[in-house]
Motif scaffolding. Structure first.
Motif, PDB file in Angstrom:
ATOM      1  N   VAL A 163       0.851  -1.181   0.000  1.00 31.82           N
ATOM      2  CA  VAL A 163       0.000   0.000   0.000  1.00 31.82           C
ATOM      3  C   VAL A 163       0.892   1.238   0.000  1.00 31.82           C
ATOM      4  CG1 VAL A 163      -1.715   1.321   1.305  1.00 31.82           C
ATOM      5  CG2 VAL A 163      -1.840  -1.188   1.240  1.00 31.82           C
ATOM      6  N   LYS A 164       0.546   2.214  -0.835  1.00 28.36           N
ATOM      7  CA  LYS A 164       1.301   3.461  -0.847  1.00 28.36           C
ATOM      8  C   LYS A 164       0.325   4.622  -0.812  1.00 28.36           C
ATOM      9  CE  LYS A 164       5.402   5.529  -2.953  1.00 28.36           C
ATOM     10  NZ  LYS A 164       6.397   5.428  -4.063  1.00 28.36           N
ATOM     11  N   THR A 165       0.603   5.602   0.041  1.00 32.61           N
ATOM     12  CA  THR A 165      -0.284   6.752   0.183  1.00 32.61           C
ATOM     13  C   THR A 165       0.516   8.047   0.195  1.00 32.61           C
ATOM     14  OG1 THR A 165      -0.201   6.665   2.604  1.00 32.61           O
ATOM     15  CG2 THR A 165      -1.954   5.412   1.515  1.00 32.61           C
ATOM     16  N   ARG A 166      -0.161   9.129  -0.160  1.00 35.08           N
ATOM     17  CA  ARG A 166       0.443  10.466  -0.120  1.00 35.08           C
ATOM     18  C   ARG A 166      -0.630  11.420   0.353  1.00 35.08           C
ATOM     19  NH1 ARG A 166       2.365  15.282   0.091  1.00 35.08           N
ATOM     20  NH2 ARG A 166       3.714  16.152  -1.528  1.00 35.08           N
ATOM     21  N   SER A 167      -0.311  12.235   1.329  1.00 34.32           N
ATOM     22  CA  SER A 167      -1.241  13.234   1.834  1.00 34.32           C
ATOM     23  C   SER A 167      -0.436  14.452   2.275  1.00 34.32           C
ATOM     24  CB  SER A 167      -2.071  12.669   2.997  1.00 34.32           C
ATOM     25  OG  SER A 167      -1.211  12.277   4.066  1.00 34.32           O
ATOM     26  N   GLY A 168      -1.122  15.428   2.856  1.00 37.57           N
ATOM     27  CA  GLY A 168      -0.421  16.616   3.337  1.00 37.57           C
ATOM     28  C   GLY A 168      -0.212  17.652   2.248  1.00 37.57           C
ATOM     29  N   PHE A 169       0.714  18.555   2.509  1.00 40.50           N
ATOM     30  CA  PHE A 169       0.959  19.669   1.600  1.00 40.50           C
ATOM     31  C   PHE A 169       2.240  19.470   0.797  1.00 40.50           C
ATOM     32  CE2 PHE A 169      -1.555  21.400   5.149  1.00 40.50           C
ATOM     33  CZ  PHE A 169      -2.634  21.890   4.438  1.00 40.50           C
ATOM     34  N   ALA A 170       2.456  20.360  -0.139  1.00 36.98           N
ATOM     35  CA  ALA A 170       3.648  20.293  -0.978  1.00 36.98           C
ATOM     36  C   ALA A 170       4.902  20.534  -0.138  1.00 36.98           C
ATOM     37  CB  ALA A 170       3.563  21.329  -2.093  1.00 36.98           C
ATOM     38  N   ARG A 171       5.987  19.927  -0.561  1.00 36.95           N
ATOM     39  CA  ARG A 171       7.255  20.110   0.132  1.00 36.95           C
ATOM     40  C   ARG A 171       8.060  21.207  -0.548  1.00 36.95           C
ATOM     41  NH1 ARG A 171       8.943  13.705   1.078  1.00 36.95           N
ATOM     42  NH2 ARG A 171       7.166  13.183   2.428  1.00 36.95           N
ATOM     43  N   ASP A 172       7.556  22.430  -0.372  1.00 30.14           N
ATOM     44  CA  ASP A 172       8.220  23.579  -0.987  1.00 30.14           C
ATOM     45  C   ASP A 172       9.585  23.832  -0.352  1.00 30.14           C
ATOM     46  OD1 ASP A 172       6.512  24.483  -3.041  1.00 30.14           O
ATOM     47  OD2 ASP A 172       5.139  25.346  -1.569  1.00 30.14           O
ATOM     48  N   GLU A 173      10.471  24.422  -1.116  1.00 31.36           N
ATOM     49  CA  GLU A 173      11.808  24.762  -0.641  1.00 31.36           C
ATOM     50  C   GLU A 173      11.834  26.213  -0.147  1.00 31.36           C
ATOM     51  OE1 GLU A 173      14.991  23.206  -3.332  1.00 31.36           O
ATOM     52  OE2 GLU A 173      13.258  22.789  -4.609  1.00 31.36           O
ATOM     53  N   PRO A 174      12.711  26.522   0.769  1.00 37.79           N
ATOM     54  CA  PRO A 174      12.798  27.887   1.308  1.00 37.79           C
ATOM     55  C   PRO A 174      12.977  28.946   0.222  1.00 37.79           C
ATOM     56  CG  PRO A 174      14.072  26.397   2.675  1.00 37.79           C
ATOM     57  CD  PRO A 174      13.633  25.604   1.477  1.00 37.79           C
ATOM     58  N   LYS A 175      13.652  28.585  -0.880  1.00 40.95           N
ATOM     59  CA  LYS A 175      13.884  29.580  -1.929  1.00 40.95           C
ATOM     60  C   LYS A 175      12.585  30.033  -2.600  1.00 40.95           C
ATOM     61  CE  LYS A 175      14.691  26.229  -5.678  1.00 40.95           C
ATOM     62  NZ  LYS A 175      15.669  25.750  -6.695  1.00 40.95           N
ATOM     63  N   ASP A 176      11.484  29.270  -2.387  1.00 39.05           N
ATOM     64  CA  ASP A 176      10.216  29.636  -3.013  1.00 39.05           C
ATOM     65  C   ASP A 176       9.238  30.283  -2.036  1.00 39.05           C
ATOM     66  OD1 ASP A 176      10.811  28.631  -5.620  1.00 39.05           O
ATOM     67  OD2 ASP A 176      10.555  26.600  -4.849  1.00 39.05           O
ATOM     68  N   ASP A 177       9.695  30.572  -0.824  1.00 35.37           N
ATOM     69  CA  ASP A 177       8.805  31.187   0.164  1.00 35.37           C
ATOM     70  C   ASP A 177       8.267  32.532  -0.314  1.00 35.37           C
ATOM     71  OD1 ASP A 177       9.211  29.038   1.764  1.00 35.37           O
ATOM     72  OD2 ASP A 177      10.483  30.058   3.247  1.00 35.37           O
ATOM     73  N   GLY A 178       9.017  33.211  -1.142  1.00 38.57           N
ATOM     74  CA  GLY A 178       8.600  34.529  -1.600  1.00 38.57           C
ATOM     75  C   GLY A 178       7.758  34.507  -2.852  1.00 38.57           C
ATOM     76  N   VAL A 179       7.521  33.334  -3.431  1.00 37.54           N
ATOM     77  CA  VAL A 179       6.702  33.249  -4.639  1.00 37.54           C
ATOM     78  C   VAL A 179       5.255  33.566  -4.287  1.00 37.54           C
ATOM     79  CG1 VAL A 179       5.840  31.737  -6.458  1.00 37.54           C
ATOM     80  CG2 VAL A 179       8.214  31.551  -5.706  1.00 37.54           C
ATOM     81  N   GLU A 180       4.680  34.551  -4.958  1.00 34.75           N
ATOM     82  CA  GLU A 180       3.322  34.987  -4.645  1.00 34.75           C
ATOM     83  C   GLU A 180       2.315  34.132  -5.410  1.00 34.75           C
ATOM     84  OE1 GLU A 180       3.061  39.174  -5.277  1.00 34.75           O
ATOM     85  OE2 GLU A 180       4.406  39.661  -3.608  1.00 34.75           O
ATOM     86  N   SER A 181       2.125  32.912  -4.925  1.00 32.50           N
ATOM     87  CA  SER A 181       1.201  31.967  -5.553  1.00 32.50           C
ATOM     88  C   SER A 181       0.533  31.147  -4.470  1.00 32.50           C
ATOM     89  CB  SER A 181       1.952  31.048  -6.523  1.00 32.50           C
ATOM     90  OG  SER A 181       1.077  30.118  -7.125  1.00 32.50           O
ATOM     91  N   TRP A 182      -0.753  30.844  -4.664  1.00 35.52           N
ATOM     92  CA  TRP A 182      -1.501  30.051  -3.679  1.00 35.52           C
ATOM     93  C   TRP A 182      -0.934  28.646  -3.621  1.00 35.52           C
ATOM     94  CZ3 TRP A 182      -4.323  25.606  -3.189  1.00 35.52           C
ATOM     95  CH2 TRP A 182      -5.201  25.507  -2.103  1.00 35.52           C
ATOM     96  N   ALA A 183      -0.830  28.090  -2.435  1.00 33.31           N
ATOM     97  CA  ALA A 183      -0.370  26.712  -2.244  1.00 33.31           C
ATOM     98  C   ALA A 183      -1.274  26.037  -1.234  1.00 33.31           C
ATOM     99  CB  ALA A 183       1.084  26.684  -1.768  1.00 33.31           C
ATOM    100  N   GLY A 184      -1.497  24.759  -1.419  1.00 31.36           N
ATOM    101  CA  GLY A 184      -2.362  24.010  -0.514  1.00 31.36           C
ATOM    102  C   GLY A 184      -2.893  22.771  -1.200  1.00 31.36           C
ATOM    103  N   VAL A 185      -4.051  22.307  -0.775  1.00 34.82           N
ATOM    104  CA  VAL A 185      -4.651  21.084  -1.312  1.00 34.82           C
ATOM    105  C   VAL A 185      -6.060  21.375  -1.815  1.00 34.82           C
ATOM    106  CG1 VAL A 185      -5.415  18.736  -0.769  1.00 34.82           C
ATOM    107  CG2 VAL A 185      -3.324  19.644   0.283  1.00 34.82           C
ATOM    108  N   ILE A 186      -6.371  20.870  -2.998  1.00 36.04           N
ATOM    109  CA  ILE A 186      -7.729  20.915  -3.527  1.00 36.04           C
ATOM    110  C   ILE A 186      -8.311  19.507  -3.389  1.00 36.04           C
ATOM    111  CG2 ILE A 186      -9.176  21.334  -5.543  1.00 36.04           C
ATOM    112  CD1 ILE A 186      -7.038  23.229  -6.593  1.00 36.04           C
TER     113      ILE A 186
END
Length: 220
Positions: A163-186
């Motif tokens: 069995v393999k599962t994936r949940s949670g949020f994206a594993r963004d890198e610190p260099k992208d903290d300033g990117v002005e784009s919505w992030a999350g789960v739909i």
């Protein structure tokens, strides 16, 4: 059966489990599985409806089709079920992903040869997909012996699986903290719509109240 070479994940092993209850929950919720096998003409993957009965899967298909002709001989098969629970959006395109639950079952299937047993198995597949369809008022007719001659059923023991599962949020890198784009789960869900009667049914019978219980997609 314990963990094997085929069920050992090389990527993200922390997402993998060999828990039988977890595997059964996914197989029970999935409306269809994909069956992979090899032929003289190369590999093939066939989608089919299924039902789990205890520690085995029942798979059906045309009695004289390539799917049944090959797999009924005992060739190795890989059955997979995947449930997509949502889309995971990151700030960087490379970190977009999906929330999912999946199971892989390896083994060799056996054809149900007895026609009465096969007809009964076909009925159980229908009831497995839509409980109540073959019982109660206005039930559909059950499969008969003649119909079981041209629709075959395979029994696959659930022994080697993962069995393999994936949940949670994206594993963004610190260099992208300033990117002005919505992030999350739909979240994504599968729900039954209003029943649509055919021309012969019309308003003669009430719309069925049964839906595939336990098979609605869950949010991550």
């Amino acid at each position: 059966m314990s963990q094997t070479v085929r069920t050992t994940a090389e990527r993200y092993p922390d997402r993998v489990t060999y828990d039988r209850d977890a595997a059964y929950a996914i197989l029970d919720e999935a409306l269809a599985v994909h069956v992979g096998f090899t032929t003289d003409d190369g590999p093939m993957v066939i989608p089919t409806l299924h039902v789990r009965e205890g520690d085995r899967l029942l798979l059906h298909g045309a009695a004289h089709g390539r799917f049944m002709n090959v797999t009924a001989t005992g060739t190795a098969v890989c059955v997979t079920a995947t449930l997509i629970d949502g889309l995971i959006l990151g700030r960087a395109a490379s970190h977009h992903s999906a929330a999912y639950r999946s199971v892989m079952v390896f083994g060799r299937a056996t054809a149900i040869e007895d026609l009465e047993e096969r007809a009964d198995a076909l009925a159980r597949i229908v009831e497995g997909v839509l409980p109540g369809r073959l019982s109660g008022p206005h039930a559909a007719r059950r499969p008969d012996i003649e119909e079981s001659r041209y629709t075959a059923v395979l029994s696959l023991p659930i022994e080697e699986f993962s069995v393999k599962t994936r949940s949670g949020f994206a594993r963004d890198e610190p260099k992208d903290d300033g990117v002005e784009s919505w992030a999350g789960v739909i979240p994504l869900t599968l729900t039954a719509g209003a029943p649509e009667p055919d021309a012969l049914t019309g308003t003669r019978f009430p719309a069925p109240q049964y839906t595939p219980p336990g098979r609605a997609r869950r949010a991550p």
